[in-house]
Design a protein around this motif. Structure first.
Motif, PDB file in Angstrom:
ATOM      1  N   TYR A 101     -11.150  -6.728   2.791  1.00 23.98           N
ATOM      2  CA  TYR A 101     -11.665  -5.994   1.444  1.00 23.98           C
ATOM      3  C   TYR A 101     -11.911  -5.518   0.245  1.00 23.98           C
ATOM      4  O   TYR A 101     -10.890  -6.981   0.143  1.00 23.98           O
ATOM      5  N   ARG A 102     -12.192  -5.056  -0.316  1.00 16.51           N
ATOM      6  CA  ARG A 102     -12.988  -5.128  -1.850  1.00 16.51           C
ATOM      7  C   ARG A 102     -11.075  -4.689  -2.669  1.00 16.51           C
ATOM      8  O   ARG A 102     -10.797  -3.670  -2.445  1.00 16.51           O
ATOM      9  N   LEU A 103     -10.328  -5.334  -3.328  1.00 18.29           N
ATOM     10  CA  LEU A 103      -9.458  -4.718  -4.093  1.00 18.29           C
ATOM     11  C   LEU A 103      -9.174  -3.317  -4.436  1.00 18.29           C
ATOM     12  O   LEU A 103      -9.101  -2.676  -4.512  1.00 18.29           O
ATOM     13  N   ARG A 104     -10.980  -2.921  -5.317  1.00 19.24           N
ATOM     14  CA  ARG A 104     -11.262  -2.158  -6.127  1.00 19.24           C
ATOM     15  C   ARG A 104     -11.292  -0.666  -4.996  1.00 19.24           C
ATOM     16  O   ARG A 104     -11.164   0.813  -5.504  1.00 19.24           O
ATOM     17  N   ASP A 105     -11.857  -1.325  -3.934  1.00 19.91           N
ATOM     18  CA  ASP A 105     -11.740  -0.182  -2.703  1.00 19.91           C
ATOM     19  C   ASP A 105     -10.826   0.104  -2.136  1.00 19.91           C
ATOM     20  O   ASP A 105     -10.920   0.799  -2.263  1.00 19.91           O
ATOM     21  N   VAL A 106      -9.613  -0.728  -2.084  1.00 19.83           N
ATOM     22  CA  VAL A 106      -8.461  -0.432  -1.229  1.00 19.83           C
ATOM     23  C   VAL A 106      -7.636   0.519  -2.554  1.00 19.83           C
ATOM     24  O   VAL A 106      -7.360   1.317  -2.477  1.00 19.83           O
ATOM     25  N   LEU A 107      -8.121   0.341  -4.124  1.00 22.88           N
ATOM     26  CA  LEU A 107      -7.308   0.999  -4.812  1.00 22.88           C
ATOM     27  C   LEU A 107      -8.144   2.455  -4.922  1.00 22.88           C
ATOM     28  O   LEU A 107      -6.582   3.345  -4.875  1.00 22.88           O
ATOM     29  N   ALA A 108      -9.142   2.524  -4.690  1.00 20.20           N
ATOM     30  CA  ALA A 108      -9.983   3.789  -4.750  1.00 20.20           C
ATOM     31  C   ALA A 108      -9.428   4.448  -3.326  1.00 20.20           C
ATOM     32  O   ALA A 108      -8.895   6.005  -3.676  1.00 20.20           O
ATOM     33  N   ALA A 109      -9.344   3.775  -2.455  1.00 19.12           N
ATOM     34  CA  ALA A 109      -8.892   4.292  -1.274  1.00 19.12           C
ATOM     35  C   ALA A 109      -7.487   5.223  -1.195  1.00 19.12           C
ATOM     36  O   ALA A 109      -6.789   6.430  -0.916  1.00 19.12           O
ATOM     37  N   ARG A 110      -6.585   4.346  -1.899  1.00 22.77           N
ATOM     38  CA  ARG A 110      -5.277   4.910  -2.204  1.00 22.77           C
ATOM     39  C   ARG A 110      -5.634   6.063  -3.533  1.00 22.77           C
ATOM     40  O   ARG A 110      -4.045   6.658  -2.986  1.00 22.77           O
ATOM     41  N   GLY A 141       1.228  -0.438  -1.816  1.00 24.98           N
ATOM     42  CA  GLY A 141       3.217   0.202  -1.994  1.00 24.98           C
ATOM     43  C   GLY A 141       3.072   0.374  -0.151  1.00 24.98           C
ATOM     44  O   GLY A 141       3.738   1.583  -0.391  1.00 24.98           O
ATOM     45  N   VAL A 142       2.217   0.141   0.739  1.00 26.49           N
ATOM     46  CA  VAL A 142       2.264   0.577   1.654  1.00 26.49           C
ATOM     47  C   VAL A 142       1.657  -0.356   3.084  1.00 26.49           C
ATOM     48  O   VAL A 142       2.492  -1.311   3.198  1.00 26.49           O
ATOM     49  N   GLN A 143       2.297   0.459   3.979  1.00 26.27           N
ATOM     50  CA  GLN A 143       2.285  -0.749   5.016  1.00 26.27           C
ATOM     51  C   GLN A 143       0.998  -0.849   5.789  1.00 26.27           C
ATOM     52  O   GLN A 143       0.276  -0.124   5.452  1.00 26.27           O
ATOM     53  N   PRO A 144       0.750  -2.409   6.028  1.00 22.31           N
ATOM     54  CA  PRO A 144      -0.286  -2.309   7.435  1.00 22.31           C
ATOM     55  C   PRO A 144      -0.980  -1.839   7.544  1.00 22.31           C
ATOM     56  O   PRO A 144      -2.379  -1.461   7.584  1.00 22.31           O
ATOM     57  N   LEU A 204      -6.803 -19.391   3.396  1.00 17.35           N
ATOM     58  CA  LEU A 204      -6.244 -20.191   3.367  1.00 17.35           C
ATOM     59  C   LEU A 204      -6.724 -19.696   1.285  1.00 17.35           C
ATOM     60  O   LEU A 204      -6.086 -19.396   0.375  1.00 17.35           O
ATOM     61  N   ALA A 205      -7.890 -19.043   1.196  1.00 24.01           N
ATOM     62  CA  ALA A 205      -8.210 -18.774  -0.232  1.00 24.01           C
ATOM     63  C   ALA A 205      -9.830 -17.814   0.208  1.00 24.01           C
ATOM     64  O   ALA A 205     -10.716 -18.180   0.738  1.00 24.01           O
ATOM     65  N   LEU A 206      -9.261 -16.711  -0.780  1.00 24.38           N
ATOM     66  CA  LEU A 206     -10.027 -15.646  -0.966  1.00 24.38           C
ATOM     67  C   LEU A 206     -10.936 -15.959  -2.398  1.00 24.38           C
ATOM     68  O   LEU A 206     -10.595 -15.842  -2.758  1.00 24.38           O
ATOM     69  N   PRO A 207     -12.342 -15.569  -2.159  1.00 24.27           N
ATOM     70  CA  PRO A 207     -13.285 -15.310  -3.865  1.00 24.27           C
ATOM     71  C   PRO A 207     -12.232 -13.980  -4.672  1.00 24.27           C
ATOM     72  O   PRO A 207     -11.924 -13.506  -3.793  1.00 24.27           O
ATOM     73  N   PRO A 208     -11.901 -14.135  -5.723  1.00 28.03           N
ATOM     74  CA  PRO A 208     -11.463 -12.979  -6.813  1.00 28.03           C
ATOM     75  C   PRO A 208     -12.085 -11.647  -6.342  1.00 28.03           C
ATOM     76  O   PRO A 208     -13.168 -11.613  -5.709  1.00 28.03           O
ATOM     77  N   GLY A 209     -11.283 -10.972  -6.248  1.00 27.22           N
ATOM     78  CA  GLY A 209     -11.209  -9.739  -5.884  1.00 27.22           C
ATOM     79  C   GLY A 209     -11.259  -9.293  -4.032  1.00 27.22           C
ATOM     80  O   GLY A 209     -11.464  -7.850  -4.093  1.00 27.22           O
ATOM     81  N   LEU A 210     -10.864 -10.283  -3.057  1.00 28.74           N
ATOM     82  CA  LEU A 210     -11.015 -10.042  -1.682  1.00 28.74           C
ATOM     83  C   LEU A 210      -9.766 -10.553  -2.062  1.00 28.74           C
ATOM     84  O   LEU A 210      -8.554 -11.245  -2.240  1.00 28.74           O
ATOM     85  N   VAL A 211      -9.169  -9.087  -0.252  1.00 26.19           N
ATOM     86  CA  VAL A 211      -7.484  -8.998   0.135  1.00 26.19           C
ATOM     87  C   VAL A 211      -8.009  -9.069   1.310  1.00 26.19           C
ATOM     88  O   VAL A 211      -8.880  -8.253   1.703  1.00 26.19           O
ATOM     89  N   THR A 212      -6.766  -9.277   2.574  1.00 27.99           N
ATOM     90  CA  THR A 212      -6.502  -9.172   3.750  1.00 27.99           C
ATOM     91  C   THR A 212      -5.334  -8.498   3.463  1.00 27.99           C
ATOM     92  O   THR A 212      -5.678  -7.485   2.911  1.00 27.99           O
ATOM     93  N   THR A 213      -6.077  -7.138   4.827  1.00 25.00           N
ATOM     94  CA  THR A 213      -5.033  -5.931   4.760  1.00 25.00           C
ATOM     95  C   THR A 213      -3.285  -6.116   3.982  1.00 25.00           C
ATOM     96  O   THR A 213      -2.978  -5.420   3.740  1.00 25.00           O
ATOM     97  N   THR A 214      -3.123  -7.694   4.589  1.00 26.09           N
ATOM     98  CA  THR A 214      -1.080  -7.401   4.678  1.00 26.09           C
ATOM     99  C   THR A 214      -1.400  -7.390   2.822  1.00 26.09           C
ATOM    100  O   THR A 214      -0.718  -6.359   1.900  1.00 26.09           O
ATOM    101  N   THR A 215      -1.971  -8.494   1.928  1.00 28.60           N
ATOM    102  CA  THR A 215      -2.309  -7.890   0.731  1.00 28.60           C
ATOM    103  C   THR A 215      -2.648  -6.965   0.038  1.00 28.60           C
ATOM    104  O   THR A 215      -2.298  -6.161  -1.048  1.00 28.60           O
ATOM    105  N   ALA A 216      -3.436  -6.250   0.616  1.00 24.45           N
ATOM    106  CA  ALA A 216      -3.549  -4.777   0.298  1.00 24.45           C
ATOM    107  C   ALA A 216      -3.139  -3.907   0.493  1.00 24.45           C
ATOM    108  O   ALA A 216      -3.058  -3.395  -0.760  1.00 24.45           O
ATOM    109  N   ALA A 217      -1.955  -3.345   1.177  1.00 25.58           N
ATOM    110  CA  ALA A 217      -0.976  -2.888   1.604  1.00 25.58           C
ATOM    111  C   ALA A 217      -0.071  -3.384   1.074  1.00 25.58           C
ATOM    112  O   ALA A 217       0.776  -2.615  -0.175  1.00 25.58           O
ATOM    113  N   LEU A 218       0.352  -4.550   0.115  1.00 28.59           N
ATOM    114  CA  LEU A 218       1.170  -4.848  -0.711  1.00 28.59           C
ATOM    115  C   LEU A 218       0.745  -4.266  -1.963  1.00 28.59           C
ATOM    116  O   LEU A 218       1.069  -3.585  -2.953  1.00 28.59           O
ATOM    117  N   ALA A 219      -0.475  -4.419  -2.396  1.00 25.58           N
ATOM    118  CA  ALA A 219      -1.354  -4.098  -3.377  1.00 25.58           C
ATOM    119  C   ALA A 219      -0.936  -2.364  -3.720  1.00 25.58           C
ATOM    120  O   ALA A 219      -0.926  -1.996  -5.056  1.00 25.58           O
TER     121      ALA A 219
END
Length: 73
Positions: free
Chosen positions: A48-57, A21-24, A4-19
């Motif tokens: 996941y941490r959003l900054r970690d997701v963007l670094a992996a991208r 532009g890839v598939q989950p 329902l809600a995550l702390p700022p800077g944290l994302v789910t797999t689906t949200t990470a994929a949207l951020a």
């Protein structure tokens, strides 16, 4: 079920994929290959941490089978 809600800077797999532009499945592959680490959640609903997701991208990835064979993960 998504969170329902995550702390700022944290994302789910689906949200990470949207951020990124890839598939989950790609996000899960990055985790399997060690490019991205989970920081919480459950085994079926990782977070996941959003900054970690963007670094992996942006991390360099092998583009051919021969490169994968030379640089095993």
């Amino acid at each position: 079920m998504e969170y329902l809600a995550l702390p700022p800077g944290l994302v789910t797999t689906t949200t990470a994929a949207l951020a990124c532009g890839v598939q989950p499945a790609t996000i899960r592959d990055w985790v399997r290959r060690g490019l991205l680490a989970r920081v919480g959640g459950t085994p079926k609903r990782p977070i996941y941490r959003l900054r970690d997701v963007l670094a992996a991208r942006d991390a360099p990835k092998p583009s051919s089978v021969s490169q994968r064979a030379q640089n095993p993960a």
